[in-house]
Scaffold this active site. Structure first.
Site, PDB file in Angstrom:
ATOM      1  N   SER A  47       0.830  -1.200   0.000  1.00  0.00           N
ATOM      2  CA  SER A  47       0.000   0.000   0.000  1.00  0.00           C
ATOM      3  C   SER A  47       0.871   1.259   0.000  1.00  0.00           C
ATOM      4  CB  SER A  47      -0.970  -0.066   1.189  1.00  0.00           C
ATOM      5  OG  SER A  47      -2.006   0.871   1.047  1.00  0.00           O
ATOM      6  N   ASP A  72     -10.013  -5.017  -4.459  1.00  0.00           N
ATOM      7  CA  ASP A  72      -9.419  -4.156  -3.431  1.00  0.00           C
ATOM      8  C   ASP A  72     -10.404  -3.023  -3.124  1.00  0.00           C
ATOM      9  OD1 ASP A  72      -7.883  -2.088  -2.076  1.00  0.00           O
ATOM     10  OD2 ASP A  72      -6.090  -3.162  -2.724  1.00  0.00           O
ATOM     11  N   HIS A 101      -7.382  -5.963  -0.036  1.00  0.00           N
ATOM     12  CA  HIS A 101      -6.184  -5.122   0.099  1.00  0.00           C
ATOM     13  C   HIS A 101      -5.020  -5.905   0.736  1.00  0.00           C
ATOM     14  CE1 HIS A 101      -4.258  -1.283  -0.210  1.00  0.00           C
ATOM     15  NE2 HIS A 101      -4.028  -1.182   1.076  1.00  0.00           N
TER      16      HIS A 101
END
Length: 184
Positions: free
Chosen positions: A74, A137, A164
């Site tokens: 991320s 996601d 995610h």
């Protein structure tokens, strides 16, 4: 240069990284690979993940270099990509990577998205690029994940049911590290 070290750069807001998502589990698994060392540290400025704080930390404290694969999740993927614009590293493994601030003030303030991505420089500083993304996601549109893969000519592992990547184990990641090590 050989691959001797992995560094896990977590997403923002991770808190205690040893107990967050798959980070601690992966750290343990990678440290079991003969000849490999894995580093996992709580990052400074963990909520905003500011580029001007994280990139120097990656260089000075985590010592990411030509024998290192940076595993970025991320915000950590954004940090890995920006780091690789100006530093040579063995490889990067991107998990949940994206290209814009997504209209989020915190992401905008981080600094990663204030200028165009320099895909060519990143590719020139890295020997190996593997990316994991998922079409479901909840935070990242697939188009942004695909744009990273296209920009970097990454080896893309596309999923439809991983969200995610906030699970507690991530065996495919360990296989990716082992693959890079074998290619070293």
């Amino acid at each position: 240069m050989p691959l001797t070290k992995a560094v896990i750069v977590p997403g923002n807001g991770a808190g205690d990284v040893e107990r967050c998502n798959w980070y601690g589990w992966a750290n343990t698994q990678i440290n079991k690979i003969p000849g490999m060392t894995c580093l996992l540290r709580n990052m400074p400025d963990p909520v905003r993940a500011t580029e001007s704080i994280w990139l120097p930390f990656m260089q000075e404290e985590l010592q990411c270099d030509e024998e290192t694969v940076i595993i970025g999740h991320s915000s950590g993927a954004a940090a890995a990509m920006r780091y690789a614009e100006t530093h040579k590293v063995f490889g990067i493994i991107l998990v949940g990577a994206y290209t814009s601030d997504l209209g989020d003030e915190n992401e905008k303030d981080s600094g990663y998205f204030s200028r165009p991505w320099e895909w060519e420089k990143i590719r020139g500083n890295i020997g190996h690029i593997i990316q994991f993304g998922s079409t479901d996601d909840p935070f990242l549109p697939w188009q942004e994940q695909q744009a990273v893969a296209d920009g970097l000519s990454a080896e893309l592992h596309k999923y439809t049911e991983r969200g995610h990547f906030q699970n507690t184990e991530f065996p495919e990641l360990i296989k990716a590290v082992q693959k890079m090590r074998a290619e070293a």
